[in-house]
Design an enzyme around this catalytic site. Structure first.
Site, PDB file in Angstrom:
ATOM      1  N   GLU A   1       6.480   6.036   2.561  1.00 15.77           N
ATOM      2  CA  GLU A   1       4.811   6.106   3.728  1.00 15.77           C
ATOM      3  C   GLU A   1       4.113   4.786   3.672  1.00 15.77           C
ATOM      4  O   GLU A   1       4.769   3.676   2.883  1.00 15.77           O
ATOM      5  CB  GLU A   1       3.242   6.778   2.632  1.00 15.77           C
ATOM      6  CG  GLU A   1       3.780   8.353   2.432  1.00 15.77           C
ATOM      7  CD  GLU A   1       2.189   9.204   1.426  1.00 15.77           C
ATOM      8  OE1 GLU A   1       2.669  10.178   2.008  1.00 15.77           O
ATOM      9  OE2 GLU A   1       2.016   8.393   0.645  1.00 15.77           O
TER      10      GLU A   1
ATOM     11  N   CYS B   1      -5.411   3.425  -2.431  1.00 13.28           N
ATOM     12  CA  CYS B   1      -4.444   2.529  -2.921  1.00 13.28           C
ATOM     13  C   CYS B   1      -4.107   3.507  -4.178  1.00 13.28           C
ATOM     14  O   CYS B   1      -5.665   4.242  -4.633  1.00 13.28           O
ATOM     15  CB  CYS B   1      -5.491   1.385  -3.833  1.00 13.28           C
ATOM     16  SG  CYS B   1      -4.207   0.322  -4.959  1.00 13.28           S
TER      17      CYS B   1
END
Length: 364
Positions: free
Chosen positions: A91, A338
């Site tokens: 990703e 995150c």
């Protein structure tokens, strides 16, 4: 098998063309076509002789990871899942802001480290990405947004903070960094390219010597007892060694500070005493802090710190004179925040299986 030219920085590409009997300037031409113009076909390279284009078509290629999925968040954050073969996907995330555009790049399929609060770590590990697969994420992001670095720069900053531990894939990451910084590649400033590490001390020293870019350290704890639990690498390179490595890195760093990343975990590392321990820990390391509210993922076992705890923690650090930011969560509605990147990993470590067994035991 054809050679993928995306695996080469300018030095490597120059050697490759010399082996083909070509002059060094050809490497610069091809590098500009690939990275500044987004060319994927040698026939597009109109300033190359037809004979050279034919030779390149016979012997080489420009192989970019293929797109598996694209998502766009309500806040403008974009995420791409790229196919790197054998059922694996990594990703890449683009975060637009008013004064910059930041691309978060992955360095491994999964991660060999087992930070307990990170979704990537739960996925296990398959392999390191090649230099082509790393730089291909930057190539693809420009392509997906319809820009070429030669004409328009949308991506101003790159952070190696995606899937994986960049320092554990040192050589390929350094090659990709070289392409990012090269004026014939993407021409990014060293100050605008950041490598994040969980604290691989020997590799931090190597990076300082060969490719000193901005450095972020995934700290996440103020003492060895807590860090051993949530960042197991700390058992090999404890905080005293890590702080010394940070001091050494700053000798050649393009910025005069280290960024310490600190995920805020409720009841684990978010108390006032932890903030005071941090102040003592980093006394000799010029730094700033990036506090990251924990981004939940299924069965993580952790909770995000309360806004009040984060505020108190921040205030203690600021009152001690530190620059502190609390990261705004971006892209969490598409699992692009995150700690949420998981990709698609054919695990070779049996870690996925281990976590599934733990969860089944907890549910039973």
């Amino acid at each position: 098998m054809k050679t993928n030219l995306l695996n080469y920085d300018l030095q490597g590409l120059t050697r490759h063309f010399a082996d083909m009997g070509e002059k060094p300037f050809r490497a610069k031409q091809v590098m500009r076509w690939m990275h500044q113009s987004g060319a994927q076909n040698f026939n597009e390279m109109t300033d190359l002789a037809k004979s050279l284009r034919h030779k390149l078509n016979e012997q080489a290629g420009i192989e970019i990871p293929k797109l598996m999925m694209s998502q766009k968040s309500s806040d403008g954050t974009r995420k791409w899942l790229l196919d790197v073969g054998t059922g694996n996907g990594v990703e890449t995330v683009f975060i637009p802001e008013s004064d910059r555009g930041t691309l978060c790049i992955s360095s491994q399929v999964g991660c060999a480290l087992e930070c307990t609060f990170c979704s990537t770590g739960r996925q296990g590990f398959n392999r390191n990405l090649t230099a082509a697969e790393i730089i291909g994420q930057l190539w693809w992001a420009n392509k997906a947004m319809g820009v070429t670095p030669k004409n328009e720069r949308v991506i101003s900053n790159v952070v190696m903070m995606g899937m994986g531990e960049p320092m554990a894939n040192f050589d390929n990451v350094v090659t990709a960094l070289s392409i990012m910084l090269d004026d014939h590649g993407y021409g990014l400033s060293r100050r605008r390219v950041t490598v994040s590490t969980s604290g691989m001390v020997p590799q931090m020293d190597r990076l300082r010597d060969v490719m000193p870019v901005a450095l972020a350290v995934s700290l996440h704890a103020s003492n060895d007892e807590v860090r051993n639990q949530i960042v197991p690498l700390n058992k090999k390179y404890p905080l005293k060694e890590l702080m010394a490595a940070c001091q050494r890195y700053l000798v050649k760093a393009p910025r005069d500070f280290i960024t310490f990343e600190y995920v805020m975990l409720d009841g684990i590392n978010d108390k006032a005493q932890h903030a005071r321990e941090l102040i003592e820990l980093v006394t000799d390391v010029p730094c700033k802090f990036n506090l990251i509210p924990f981004n939940p993922f299924p069965n993580s076992g952790y909770e995000r710190s309360s806004n009040e705890n984060i505020r108190v923690f921040r205030d203690i650090l600021q009152q001690a004179g530190f620059v502190v930011t609390v990261r705004k969560t971006r892209g969490d509605d598409i699992d692009a925040a995150c700690g949420q990147l998981a990709g698609q990993v054919q695990d070779k470590t049996r870690r996925q299986q281990k976590w599934q067994q733990i969860l089944i035991g907890q549910q039973g």
